[in-house]
Design a protein around this motif. Structure first.
Motif, PDB file in Angstrom:
ATOM      1  N   ASP A   1       0.783  -1.145  -0.071  1.00 53.08           N
ATOM      2  CA  ASP A   1      -0.047  -0.221   0.245  1.00 53.08           C
ATOM      3  C   ASP A   1       0.705   1.234   0.104  1.00 53.08           C
ATOM      4  O   ASP A   1       0.420   2.320  -0.468  1.00 53.08           O
ATOM      5  CB  ASP A   1      -0.892   0.003   1.319  1.00 53.08           C
ATOM      6  CG  ASP A   1      -2.166  -0.765   1.150  1.00 53.08           C
ATOM      7  OD1 ASP A   1      -2.465  -1.246  -0.131  1.00 53.08           O
ATOM      8  OD2 ASP A   1      -2.591  -1.332   2.106  1.00 53.08           O
ATOM      9  N   GLY A   2       2.056   1.297   0.613  1.00 47.85           N
ATOM     10  CA  GLY A   2       2.808   2.361   0.707  1.00 47.85           C
ATOM     11  C   GLY A   2       3.534   2.774  -0.650  1.00 47.85           C
ATOM     12  O   GLY A   2       4.188   3.896  -0.821  1.00 47.85           O
ATOM     13  N   LEU A   3       3.342   1.786  -1.639  1.00 49.09           N
ATOM     14  CA  LEU A   3       3.822   2.303  -3.058  1.00 49.09           C
ATOM     15  C   LEU A   3       2.815   3.425  -3.393  1.00 49.09           C
ATOM     16  O   LEU A   3       3.797   4.063  -4.523  1.00 49.09           O
ATOM     17  CB  LEU A   3       3.676   1.093  -4.047  1.00 49.09           C
ATOM     18  CG  LEU A   3       4.789  -0.123  -3.829  1.00 49.09           C
ATOM     19  CD1 LEU A   3       4.622  -1.374  -4.587  1.00 49.09           C
ATOM     20  CD2 LEU A   3       6.083   0.613  -4.269  1.00 49.09           C
ATOM     21  N   LYS A   4       1.870   3.577  -2.922  1.00 46.71           N
ATOM     22  CA  LYS A   4       1.080   4.610  -3.633  1.00 46.71           C
ATOM     23  C   LYS A   4       1.702   6.216  -3.327  1.00 46.71           C
ATOM     24  O   LYS A   4       1.832   6.871  -4.139  1.00 46.71           O
ATOM     25  CB  LYS A   4      -0.378   4.632  -3.049  1.00 46.71           C
ATOM     26  CG  LYS A   4      -1.182   3.599  -3.443  1.00 46.71           C
ATOM     27  CD  LYS A   4      -2.449   3.515  -2.768  1.00 46.71           C
ATOM     28  CE  LYS A   4      -3.184   2.289  -2.865  1.00 46.71           C
ATOM     29  NZ  LYS A   4      -4.300   2.227  -1.898  1.00 46.71           N
ATOM     30  N   GLU A   5       2.414   6.271  -2.126  1.00 47.50           N
ATOM     31  CA  GLU A   5       3.251   7.261  -1.844  1.00 47.50           C
ATOM     32  C   GLU A   5       4.526   7.591  -2.503  1.00 47.50           C
ATOM     33  O   GLU A   5       4.748   8.600  -2.759  1.00 47.50           O
ATOM     34  CB  GLU A   5       3.474   7.169  -0.267  1.00 47.50           C
ATOM     35  CG  GLU A   5       4.251   8.573   0.433  1.00 47.50           C
ATOM     36  CD  GLU A   5       3.282   9.642   0.214  1.00 47.50           C
ATOM     37  OE1 GLU A   5       3.759  10.899   0.207  1.00 47.50           O
ATOM     38  OE2 GLU A   5       2.127   9.463   0.407  1.00 47.50           O
ATOM     39  N   VAL A   6       5.025   6.354  -2.740  1.00 52.85           N
ATOM     40  CA  VAL A   6       6.426   6.433  -3.691  1.00 52.85           C
ATOM     41  C   VAL A   6       5.941   6.928  -4.990  1.00 52.85           C
ATOM     42  O   VAL A   6       6.490   7.861  -5.523  1.00 52.85           O
ATOM     43  CB  VAL A   6       7.084   4.929  -3.666  1.00 52.85           C
ATOM     44  CG1 VAL A   6       8.039   4.924  -4.817  1.00 52.85           C
ATOM     45  CG2 VAL A   6       7.595   4.473  -2.512  1.00 52.85           C
ATOM     46  N   ASP A   7       4.851   6.380  -5.710  1.00 52.06           N
ATOM     47  CA  ASP A   7       4.464   6.720  -7.003  1.00 52.06           C
ATOM     48  C   ASP A   7       4.030   8.279  -6.789  1.00 52.06           C
ATOM     49  O   ASP A   7       4.443   8.886  -7.794  1.00 52.06           O
ATOM     50  CB  ASP A   7       3.128   5.974  -7.258  1.00 52.06           C
ATOM     51  CG  ASP A   7       3.671   4.445  -7.722  1.00 52.06           C
ATOM     52  OD1 ASP A   7       4.745   4.199  -7.971  1.00 52.06           O
ATOM     53  OD2 ASP A   7       2.724   3.750  -7.632  1.00 52.06           O
ATOM     54  N   PHE A   8       3.357   8.512  -5.740  1.00 49.39           N
ATOM     55  CA  PHE A   8       2.959  10.233  -5.952  1.00 49.39           C
ATOM     56  C   PHE A   8       4.220  11.083  -5.715  1.00 49.39           C
ATOM     57  O   PHE A   8       4.264  12.002  -6.458  1.00 49.39           O
ATOM     58  CB  PHE A   8       2.133  10.333  -4.733  1.00 49.39           C
ATOM     59  CG  PHE A   8       2.091  11.746  -4.274  1.00 49.39           C
ATOM     60  CD1 PHE A   8       0.815  12.337  -5.158  1.00 49.39           C
ATOM     61  CD2 PHE A   8       2.475  12.638  -3.443  1.00 49.39           C
ATOM     62  CE1 PHE A   8       0.471  14.000  -4.812  1.00 49.39           C
ATOM     63  CE2 PHE A   8       2.165  13.959  -3.136  1.00 49.39           C
ATOM     64  CZ  PHE A   8       0.955  14.513  -3.938  1.00 49.39           C
ATOM     65  N   ARG A   9       5.112  10.674  -5.062  1.00 51.76           N
ATOM     66  CA  ARG A   9       6.382  11.502  -4.895  1.00 51.76           C
ATOM     67  C   ARG A   9       7.237  11.468  -6.209  1.00 51.76           C
ATOM     68  O   ARG A   9       8.061  12.332  -6.511  1.00 51.76           O
ATOM     69  CB  ARG A   9       7.227  11.099  -3.627  1.00 51.76           C
ATOM     70  CG  ARG A   9       6.491  11.083  -2.471  1.00 51.76           C
ATOM     71  CD  ARG A   9       7.310  12.001  -1.333  1.00 51.76           C
ATOM     72  NE  ARG A   9       6.311  11.790  -0.257  1.00 51.76           N
ATOM     73  CZ  ARG A   9       5.994  12.880   0.749  1.00 51.76           C
ATOM     74  NH1 ARG A   9       6.616  14.040   0.360  1.00 51.76           N
ATOM     75  NH2 ARG A   9       5.338  12.605   1.683  1.00 51.76           N
ATOM     76  N   SER A  10       7.259  10.408  -6.626  1.00 50.70           N
ATOM     77  CA  SER A  10       8.022  10.120  -7.890  1.00 50.70           C
ATOM     78  C   SER A  10       7.475  10.875  -9.048  1.00 50.70           C
ATOM     79  O   SER A  10       8.105  11.713  -9.892  1.00 50.70           O
ATOM     80  CB  SER A  10       7.892   8.479  -8.532  1.00 50.70           C
ATOM     81  OG  SER A  10       8.382   8.553  -9.593  1.00 50.70           O
ATOM     82  N   ASP A  11       6.026  11.048  -9.038  1.00 54.37           N
ATOM     83  CA  ASP A  11       5.657  11.836 -10.067  1.00 54.37           C
ATOM     84  C   ASP A  11       5.872  13.360  -9.726  1.00 54.37           C
ATOM     85  O   ASP A  11       6.138  13.987 -10.843  1.00 54.37           O
ATOM     86  CB  ASP A  11       3.942  11.799  -9.927  1.00 54.37           C
ATOM     87  CG  ASP A  11       3.511  10.312 -10.694  1.00 54.37           C
ATOM     88  OD1 ASP A  11       4.201   9.553 -11.250  1.00 54.37           O
ATOM     89  OD2 ASP A  11       2.391  10.126 -10.329  1.00 54.37           O
ATOM     90  N   GLN A  12       5.771  13.777  -8.598  1.00 56.09           N
ATOM     91  CA  GLN A  12       6.378  15.067  -8.131  1.00 56.09           C
ATOM     92  C   GLN A  12       7.778  15.215  -8.732  1.00 56.09           C
ATOM     93  O   GLN A  12       8.126  16.245  -9.241  1.00 56.09           O
ATOM     94  CB  GLN A  12       6.162  15.294  -6.843  1.00 56.09           C
ATOM     95  CG  GLN A  12       4.902  15.485  -6.372  1.00 56.09           C
ATOM     96  CD  GLN A  12       4.674  15.735  -4.828  1.00 56.09           C
ATOM     97  OE1 GLN A  12       5.457  15.109  -3.965  1.00 56.09           O
ATOM     98  NE2 GLN A  12       4.065  16.653  -4.308  1.00 56.09           N
TER      99      GLN A  12
END
Length: 117
Positions: free
Chosen positions: A91-102
């Motif tokens: 589930d924490g991958l969502k946060e990684v993806d969000f920051r990666s997009d930024q």
């Protein structure tokens, strides 16, 4: 500013590899502690290229901060995964993806801005 374009392409590739390594260890791959340390490729890029050639660019500090945040998240996800809390780690991958997009958005903006100079 062709050199900048190449520098930023290198960082973009390193970032994509970074994100791939996070996914890899969360899906059964080996965790590479040195990759997620200050000796990792992105940190080395910042210390040898980013902070030297682009120190005057405010986006570099934003990118460094984002990468540090992603690294903290990745290390926490590894701890969760190691404790057997695999669903929470995934589930924490969502946060990684969000920051990666930024990260990619800021990097692309910096690249475009410097191409116009």
């Amino acid at each position: 500013m062709e050199a900048a374009r190449l520098d930023f392409q290198q960082l973009r590739i390193k970032h994509i590899l970074y994100k791939s390594k996070v996914r890899s260890f969360l899906y059964g791959g080996t965790f590479d502690a040195s990759f997620f340390s200050s000796a990792g490729p992105i940190d080395i890029w910042f210390s040898t290229v980013g902070k030297i050639r682009y120190a005057q660019e405010p986006e570099i500090l934003q990118l460094i901060r984002l990468h540090q945040q992603m690294n903290e998240i990745a290390l926490n996800l590894y701890k969760l995964y190691s404790k057997g809390l695999i669903e929470q780690a995934h589930d924490g991958l969502k946060e990684v993806d969000f920051r990666s997009d930024q990260f990619i958005q800021i990097l692309s903006g910096l690249d475009e801005r410097l191409q116009k100079v």
